[in-house]
Structure formats: C-alpha cells, structure tokens
Scaffold this active site. Structure first.
Site, mmCIF file in Angstrom:
data_model
loop_
_atom_site.group_PDB
_atom_site.id
_atom_site.type_symbol
_atom_site.label_atom_id
_atom_site.label_comp_id
_atom_site.label_asym_id
_atom_site.label_seq_id
_atom_site.Cartn_x
_atom_site.Cartn_y
_atom_site.Cartn_z
ATOM 1 N N ARG A 29 0.923 -1.229 0.106
ATOM 2 C CA ARG A 29 -0.098 0.013 0.037
ATOM 3 C C ARG A 29 1.006 1.270 -0.025
ATOM 4 O O ARG A 29 1.076 1.806 1.244
ATOM 5 C CB ARG A 29 -0.967 0.013 1.118
ATOM 6 N N ASP A 36 -13.728 -3.307 -0.771
ATOM 7 C CA ASP A 36 -14.082 -3.648 0.798
ATOM 8 C C ASP A 36 -15.267 -4.758 0.897
ATOM 9 O O ASP A 36 -15.688 -5.132 1.826
ATOM 10 C CB ASP A 36 -14.439 -2.507 1.642
HETATM 11 N N1 EPU Z 1 -2.165 3.932 -3.763
HETATM 12 C C1 EPU Z 1 -0.970 4.425 -4.582
HETATM 13 N N2 EPU Z 1 -0.466 5.119 -4.089
HETATM 14 C C2 EPU Z 1 -0.821 5.922 -3.032
HETATM 15 C C3 EPU Z 1 -2.014 5.751 -2.223
HETATM 16 C C4 EPU Z 1 -2.650 4.450 -2.829
HETATM 17 O O1 EPU Z 1 -0.570 3.527 -5.421
HETATM 18 O O2 EPU Z 1 -0.332 6.916 -2.523
HETATM 19 C C5 EPU Z 1 -2.981 2.643 -4.427
HETATM 20 C C6 EPU Z 1 -3.248 1.453 -3.226
HETATM 21 O O3 EPU Z 1 -2.188 0.646 -3.543
HETATM 22 C C7 EPU Z 1 -4.526 1.094 -3.865
HETATM 23 C C8 EPU Z 1 -5.353 2.121 -4.840
HETATM 24 O O4 EPU Z 1 -4.227 2.985 -4.768
HETATM 25 O O5 EPU Z 1 -4.281 0.217 -5.145
HETATM 26 C C9 EPU Z 1 -6.514 2.693 -3.737
HETATM 27 O O6 EPU Z 1 -6.063 2.739 -2.625
HETATM 28 P P1 EPU Z 1 -6.401 3.925 -1.554
HETATM 29 O O7 EPU Z 1 -5.433 4.961 -1.615
HETATM 30 O O8 EPU Z 1 -7.793 4.538 -2.137
HETATM 31 O O9 EPU Z 1 -6.773 3.245 -0.157
HETATM 32 P P2 EPU Z 1 -6.755 4.028 1.352
HETATM 33 O O10 EPU Z 1 -7.008 5.444 0.917
HETATM 34 O O11 EPU Z 1 -5.531 3.740 1.719
HETATM 35 C C10 EPU Z 1 -9.414 3.308 1.842
HETATM 36 C C11 EPU Z 1 -9.962 2.534 2.940
HETATM 37 C C12 EPU Z 1 -9.667 1.315 2.455
HETATM 38 C C13 EPU Z 1 -10.296 0.838 1.133
HETATM 39 C C14 EPU Z 1 -9.746 1.717 0.123
HETATM 40 C C15 EPU Z 1 -10.356 1.847 -1.281
HETATM 41 C C16 EPU Z 1 -10.032 4.087 4.753
HETATM 42 C C17 EPU Z 1 -9.334 4.203 6.306
HETATM 43 N N3 EPU Z 1 -9.620 2.978 4.352
HETATM 44 O O12 EPU Z 1 -7.841 3.024 1.951
HETATM 45 O O13 EPU Z 1 -10.680 0.476 3.793
HETATM 46 O O14 EPU Z 1 -10.127 -0.450 0.854
HETATM 47 O O15 EPU Z 1 -9.700 3.151 0.582
HETATM 48 O O16 EPU Z 1 -11.336 2.006 -1.249
HETATM 49 O O17 EPU Z 1 -10.733 4.750 4.284
HETATM 50 C C18 EPU Z 1 -11.134 -1.308 4.947
HETATM 51 O O18 EPU Z 1 -12.032 -0.634 5.322
HETATM 52 O O19 EPU Z 1 -11.131 -2.512 5.063
HETATM 53 C C19 EPU Z 1 -10.067 -0.732 3.926
HETATM 54 C C20 EPU Z 1 -8.913 -1.342 3.687
#
Ligand code: EPU
Length: 407
Positions: A106, A292
């Site tokens: 991540r 999710d």
């Molecule tokens: N990504 C990148 N670079 C970054 C950030 C993300 O390449 O700097 C990639 C990730 O590896 C992934 C995609 O972008 O392939 C989407 O990730 P995102 O950043 O949207 O995830 P997040 O913001 O860290 C939130 C939720 C997750 C949920 C994801 C996707 C929260 C606290 N967490 O995470 O929730 O799966 O969005 O919808 O809001 C869960 O609740 O079980 C959970 C994991």
C-alpha cells in the site's frame, strides 16, 4: 436494524478536527477499535477526544504534537490522514511509514506527491516520514495512480489545501462517499470546496476554520455486508440507513445474481427467494464495486449456481480469505488478480481464522451458509471496523455467539 456510522468517513474527519483550535462534535460514530486508535493518536498529538454514546467530542485546543508514532500507525494505516492537517496547522509532520499490510502493498506516493505540490518538503528518516512546509500554497495536482484514485491521499491533500492560500485543483480525485463526507465536514468548518464527489475538486484556501457539529454518513460497507448476508441465507431483511446512492454497483450485482433489492424510504429491503446465480465482479474505485465487499461477495459466490470470476482492480493481492473459504469446502482458484469461484451446493462448518477486517465478515457469512458449526478466530480484525455485527445478523435467524474477544 440500523447501519452504524461509516468507519472510513469518521477516521479522516477526526483528523480534520485538528484544522481548528475549536472543539468539534461528531455524531453517529461507530464503536470500533479503529476509532479508539485514532483517538489515541489525537491524544498523543495533544488533542483531547471524549466518546459518549455515538457522540465524539474532539477538543484540539492549542495542540503541540507533530508525531504519529510507529506503535499506532502500524496498528492502523489510516493514521496517515493526520499528515495533511499537521502540515497545514504546524508546518511539520512526522508520521511513521505505514509499510505494506496483509491486503498487499500500500504505497503512499500519491499522498507525498500531493503535499509536495502544495509546497511541502518530504524525507524519510529512521522509518518516519518527515514533512515540512513553512507555508503551503494552492496548486494544481494530478492525483491519479496506477490503480486509479486514492481515497486517503485525496483526503490528505483536501485537508491541507483548506488552509493553503490560493486555489488548489485536485485532478483525478477519489469520488467515494467518504471523501464527500469529509468535504462536507470541512465546508461546515468554513472551508471553500467545490466539485467533491467528482474527479476534479477545487479548493480556495481560507485563513482559519472553526469547530462544528456534524453527523457521519451510514457505513455503506456494513450495509453491503448485511445485504450479502441476507442473500447468503435466503433471508428477507430491511436495512435502515442503507443509502441506495452509495450502493449502486452492489445493488446491481445482487439483482443480477437473482436477489431482490427494494429501495424504501431511508432503507433497503433485501429478499433472496430464488437460488443465487453466479455473477462476475470487478472491484473499482467508486462508483464501481467496492474492494471492501469483494471478500463477502466471494463467500456468496462460493454457494451460488455456476462459476464466477472476481477481479481485484484496487488491491490485486487482497485474496487472503481464499484459503480459509477453501477450508470450508469452497471451490476457488486464484489466477493473478482474479479468483475463479465454482459454486458448491453447501459449505461445511470449520474452525477458521480471519486474516483481515473484511475477510472476517466474509468468513462469518460463509459460516452462516455452512452446515454445523463454524468457529472464527482473529476477531480483533472484525472489531476494527464492524460495530455489533453479530447482533445485527441474529435477526436473519442464525445463531451467533461470541465466545471470547482478543481485544
Ligand atoms: N495507492 C497508490 N499510491 C498511494 C495511495 C494509494 O498507488 O499513494 C493505490 C493503493 O495501493 C490501491 C489504490 O491506490 O491500489 C487505492 O487505495 P486508496 O489510497 O484509495 O486506499 P486508502 O485510502 O488507503 C481506503 C479505505 C480502505 C479501502 C480503500 C479503497 C480508509 C481508512 N481505508 O484506503 O478500507 O479499501 O480506501 O476503497 O478509508 C477497509 O475498510 O477494510 C479498508 C481497507
């Protein structure tokens, strides 16, 4: 039964409270351990949080801390969303590098790219991300990555931009309802934001924000989990608070699978009177099918009629639940970022262990569809993000008993 407030909305909103000295009151807060972890982070920064019922009062005062330590960030990756508010308020943030996690790598490059565009310098020192900015400044930022938009990177940049003089344009912004909730919270605090809910968000920096009282949106992932639960037991369930506009892709797939979903005023009724048909699913950023709910949907497809292909386009490694579902008799083969599921007539109850939060819910659903008894370990994952799930599921006529808790 009523859906709790959204975990993934409340966490960044708690961080956003740091953008003002004044106290904010957040209603409809779910009782989950991730909220407790975020309260602990805010406390270490010098802000104070008090939870009473589902009302959380956050009093930042003149908090002085700028460090989100390893022991807390390693417990919850969403801790990264203090980065934007700390930079905006204190000109400095030291956040432990989150590293990978069980649902796969991540990266945080998009968070960094966004904050750098606003004028911050970023370095990694001793496992900590050290970001500094004497004065952030509005900028045009493209936030699209290899897997599309990022929910928390959009949130971080949005929060930092509210207090950055000038105009910020966030291109390829995440459109998730939780981002919209954060933007609405910030607007109520006095921020000037337009376009949230779409891929281009415009922010005009203001000099200060004030405290507010705000109600968190219902948790669409919990609602979706309950919908799939009703489908897996052939039940009939009214889910109060479930918002159809947040669940379009889920409703569409359940209907395709032969499950009836009826939109009522302020709730959804889910009825599964026919055998469930196998359907193919691809997870995508909102408004696509949410990652999710992929594990829960896999549990349903495991007992469906036919063969389905579930493809992960958000987290290509998020398949830890396959081996546990297989132990219950599911027929699932993994091919790269896809799982090929052959529906079987029945699953067989077994002792299983949850590898992560959403997998824990999927294994409970599988246990509901299985004969005999299923014993689930790793409940600390469930408790991170579901409030009272077992009580909500009991209304579907299944017997669920909490034997012990790890937390
Ligand atoms: N990504 C990148 N670079 C970054 C950030 C993300 O390449 O700097 C990639 C990730 O590896 C992934 C995609 O972008 O392939 C989407 O990730 P995102 O950043 O949207 O995830 P997040 O913001 O860290 C939130 C939720 C997750 C949920 C994801 C996707 C929260 C606290 N967490 O995470 O929730 O799966 O969005 O919808 O809001 C869960 O609740 O079980 C959970 C994991």
């Amino acid at each position: 039964m009523t859906v709790s407030g959204a975990k993934n909305a409340v966490l960044p909103i708690m961080a956003a409270c740091l953008l003002s000295d004044e106290p904010s009151i957040i209603d409809n807060v779910p009782h989950v351990t991730d909220v407790v972890t975020m309260m602990e982070i805010l406390r270490r920064l010098g802000a104070f949080g008090a939870l009473s019922g589902d009302r959380l009062t956050i009093t930042p005062g003149r908090f002085q801390g700028t460090v989100a330590p390893y022991d807390l960030v390693s417990r919850m990756r969403a801790s990264i969303c203090v980065l934007g508010p700390l930079l905006a308020r204190k000109g400095k943030a030291q956040v432990s590098m989150p590293g990978g996690c069980v649902i796969g790598p991540r990266p945080i490059d998009l968070h960094l790219k966004g904050l750098q565009a606003l004028g911050a310098s970023v370095a990694v020192e001793h496992g900590y991300l050290v970001a500094e900015a004497k004065q952030l400044k509005g900028a045009r930022i493209h936030l699209g990555g290899a897997f599309g938009s990022s929910v928390l990177a959009t949130g971080n940049v949005l929060m930092a931009a509210t207090l950055a003089p000038g105009t910020t344009l966030i291109e390829h912004a995440a459109c998730e309802p939780e981002v919209v909730d954060l933007a609405n919270f910030l607007i109520q605090m006095g921020a000037r934001i337009e376009g949230h809910g779409g891929p281009l968000i415009r922010v005009e920096g203001v000099s200060a924000l004030h405290g507010v009282t705000y109600r968190i949106i219902p948790d669409r992932i919990e609602a979706g989990t309950l919908m799939i639960a009703a489908a897996i037991v052939g039940g009939d369930l009214v889910i109060d608070g479930a918002r159809a506009e947040h669940l379009g892709a889920v409703i569409d797939k359940l209907c395709e699978a032969n499950v009836q979903v009826e939109k009522l005023n302020g709730s959804l009724r889910v009825r599964a009177t026919q055998p469930v048909r196998a359907v193919d699913i691809t997870t995508l950023p909102f408004p696509g099918f949410p990652t999710d709910l992929q594990a829960q949907m896999m549990a349903l497809m495991a007992v469906s009629q036919g063969m389905s292909v579930l493809t992960e386009k958000v987290y290509p490694e998020r398949f830890m639940h396959i081996s546990e579902l297989s132990r219950m008799g599911a027929s699932i083969a993994r091919e790269g970022a896809s799982a090929i599921v052959r529906g079987v007539a029945r699953l067989s109850g077994a002792p299983v262990t949850a590898p992560d939060l959403r997998a824990s819910a999927a294994l409970i659903l599988a246990g509901m569809a299985a004969d005999n008894q299923t014993e689930l370990g790793g409940l600390e994952h469930l408790e991170r993000g579901y409030h009272d799930l077992e009580r909500k599921l009991v209304s579907l006529g299944v017997e669920l008993e909490r034997i012990s808790s790890n937390t």
